[in-house]
Design an enzyme around this catalytic site. Structure first.
Site, PDB file in Angstrom:
ATOM      1  N   HIS A  94      46.685  88.633  59.027  1.00  0.00           N
ATOM      2  CA  HIS A  94      45.556  89.359  58.437  1.00  0.00           C
ATOM      3  C   HIS A  94      44.268  88.524  58.387  1.00  0.00           C
ATOM      4  CE1 HIS A  94      44.858  92.964  55.545  1.00  0.00           C
ATOM      5  NE2 HIS A  94      43.767  92.666  56.192  1.00  0.00           N
TER       6      HIS A  94
ATOM      7  N   ASP B 200      46.633 102.118  61.481  1.00  0.00           N
ATOM      8  CA  ASP B 200      46.460 100.696  61.158  1.00  0.00           C
ATOM      9  C   ASP B 200      46.535 100.471  59.650  1.00  0.00           C
ATOM     10  OD1 ASP B 200      45.255  97.936  62.311  1.00  0.00           O
ATOM     11  OD2 ASP B 200      44.415  98.363  60.336  1.00  0.00           O
TER      12      ASP B 200
ATOM     13  N   TYR C 239      47.290  96.383  51.840  1.00  0.00           N
ATOM     14  CA  TYR C 239      46.667  97.658  51.454  1.00  0.00           C
ATOM     15  C   TYR C 239      47.539  98.428  50.452  1.00  0.00           C
ATOM     16  CZ  TYR C 239      44.013  97.017  55.875  1.00  0.00           C
ATOM     17  OH  TYR C 239      43.245  96.532  56.905  1.00  0.00           O
TER      18      TYR C 239
ATOM     19  N   LYS D 187      49.954  94.172  58.985  1.00  0.00           N
ATOM     20  CA  LYS D 187      49.432  92.794  58.986  1.00  0.00           C
ATOM     21  C   LYS D 187      50.142  91.926  57.953  1.00  0.00           C
ATOM     22  CE  LYS D 187      45.003  94.907  59.973  1.00  0.00           C
ATOM     23  NZ  LYS D 187      45.100  96.141  59.164  1.00  0.00           N
TER      24      LYS D 187
END
Ligand code: A2P
Length: 279
Positions: free
Chosen positions: A109, A46, A51, A76
């Site tokens: 997200h 994930d 990120y 996301k």
């Protein structure tokens, strides 16, 4: 190697119930971390554009020696990418960074209600799924009002809602609505970003079963029937965290953990009703 059970989503796809979350894994070490995870038996990974480590995930996928069909990769849509053109570009950027042709699951997200574009974003997700570029579509950090709105305006239900959930923040109020709508909970920060690991009651349950605090908490998530994505950068911890299918918490343990809920005070991350950061 541990065999993780799968959960069937409302669109017919199967997702491993336990995966590796890579939030807060530095980009420079992500390929190594994900490779260690795959070697330990993780098949669900994930990540998110936000990120900044999708490239590392892609690198690990390519060097894994595991058939692509056995991996379940989630990413996301970033908060600043809800408008249609931006969403399409963001999705392309995610796929380029991961080096994939098709994504197993893509999530919005955060709803960012103040921006009021999440319905537009959801329509793009539906479109990308219809084109076959994404297998499953879902959301993250959505409250009931946000979910109701996308369902009312598109008729399409997300297959998962990825939310902060752990013994200190159990979000029991969300369960009934999600269940009614066939939306699975995917628990992020399942260890409370590490905060629940020092809990005395969890340690006591661990002693009883000969398991670590992390294993007790992750096992609790599994027994709740949720999908769970603990994060660790350490190979030994990743291996221990996935090794939770050979024991079971009993009703006394479950009752003790139910009593650890701190309600809103247990939240460690942002509140989706007000979070308005645009990455
Ligand atoms: P590290 O990455 O150094 O292993 P969450 O999944 O709730 O976000 O929690 C992640 C935090 O918990 C990280 O700080 C991670 O540290 C730590 N952690 C994960 N697994 C374990 C474990 N088995 N033992 C101790 N700490 C752990």
């Amino acid at each position: 190697m541990v065999n993780v059970p799968t959960i069937q989503l409302s669109d017919g796809s199967s997702i491993p119930q336990l995966g590796l979350g890579v939030w807060q894994v530095e980009p420079e070490i992500t390929a190594r971390v994900v490779s260690d995870g795959i070697a330990a038996g993780y098949r669900l990974i994930d990540t998110a554009e936000g990120y900044h480590n999708e490239e590392g995930v892609g690198e690990a996928i390519r060097s894994a020696g595991v058939p692509r069909s056995q991996l379940f990769i989630t990413s996301k849509l970033r908060n600043g990418g809800h408008a249609r053109d931006a969403a399409l570009k963001s999705f392309d950027a995610t796929m380029a960074a991961l080096g994939l042709e098709q994504l197993d699951m893509f999530l919005i997200h955060w709803p960012v209600p103040s921006q009021d574009k999440y319905v537009e974003a959801w329509k793009v997700m539906v479109e990308l799924q219809q084109q076959g570029r994404i297998k499953s579509i879902g959301v993250s950090n959505f409250n009931q009002d946000h979910l109701q709105r996308i369902i009312d305006e598109t008729g399409v239900k997300p297959v998962v809602n990825q939310i902060e959930l752990h013994p200190y923040f159990q979000q029991t109020d969300k369960r009934a609505f999600l269940k009614q709508n066939g939306i699975h909970i995917e628990a992020y920060s399942p260890l409370g970003s590490g905060s629940v690991l020092k809990d005395a009651a969890i340690a006591e349950i661990g002693r009883k079963h000969g398991k670590s605090a992390a294993q007790v908490i992750i096992r609790w998530h599994v027994q709740q029937g949720d999908i769970v994505i603990p994060k660790s950068t350490h190979a030994d911890r990743m291996a221990a965290n996935i090794d939770v299918f050979g024991f079971a918490l009993d009703s006394t343990d479950l009752q003790t953990i139910a009593g650890l809920d701190k309600g809103e005070g247990g939240r460690t991350g942002a509140n989706p009703a007000t979070a308005d950061f645009l990455f």
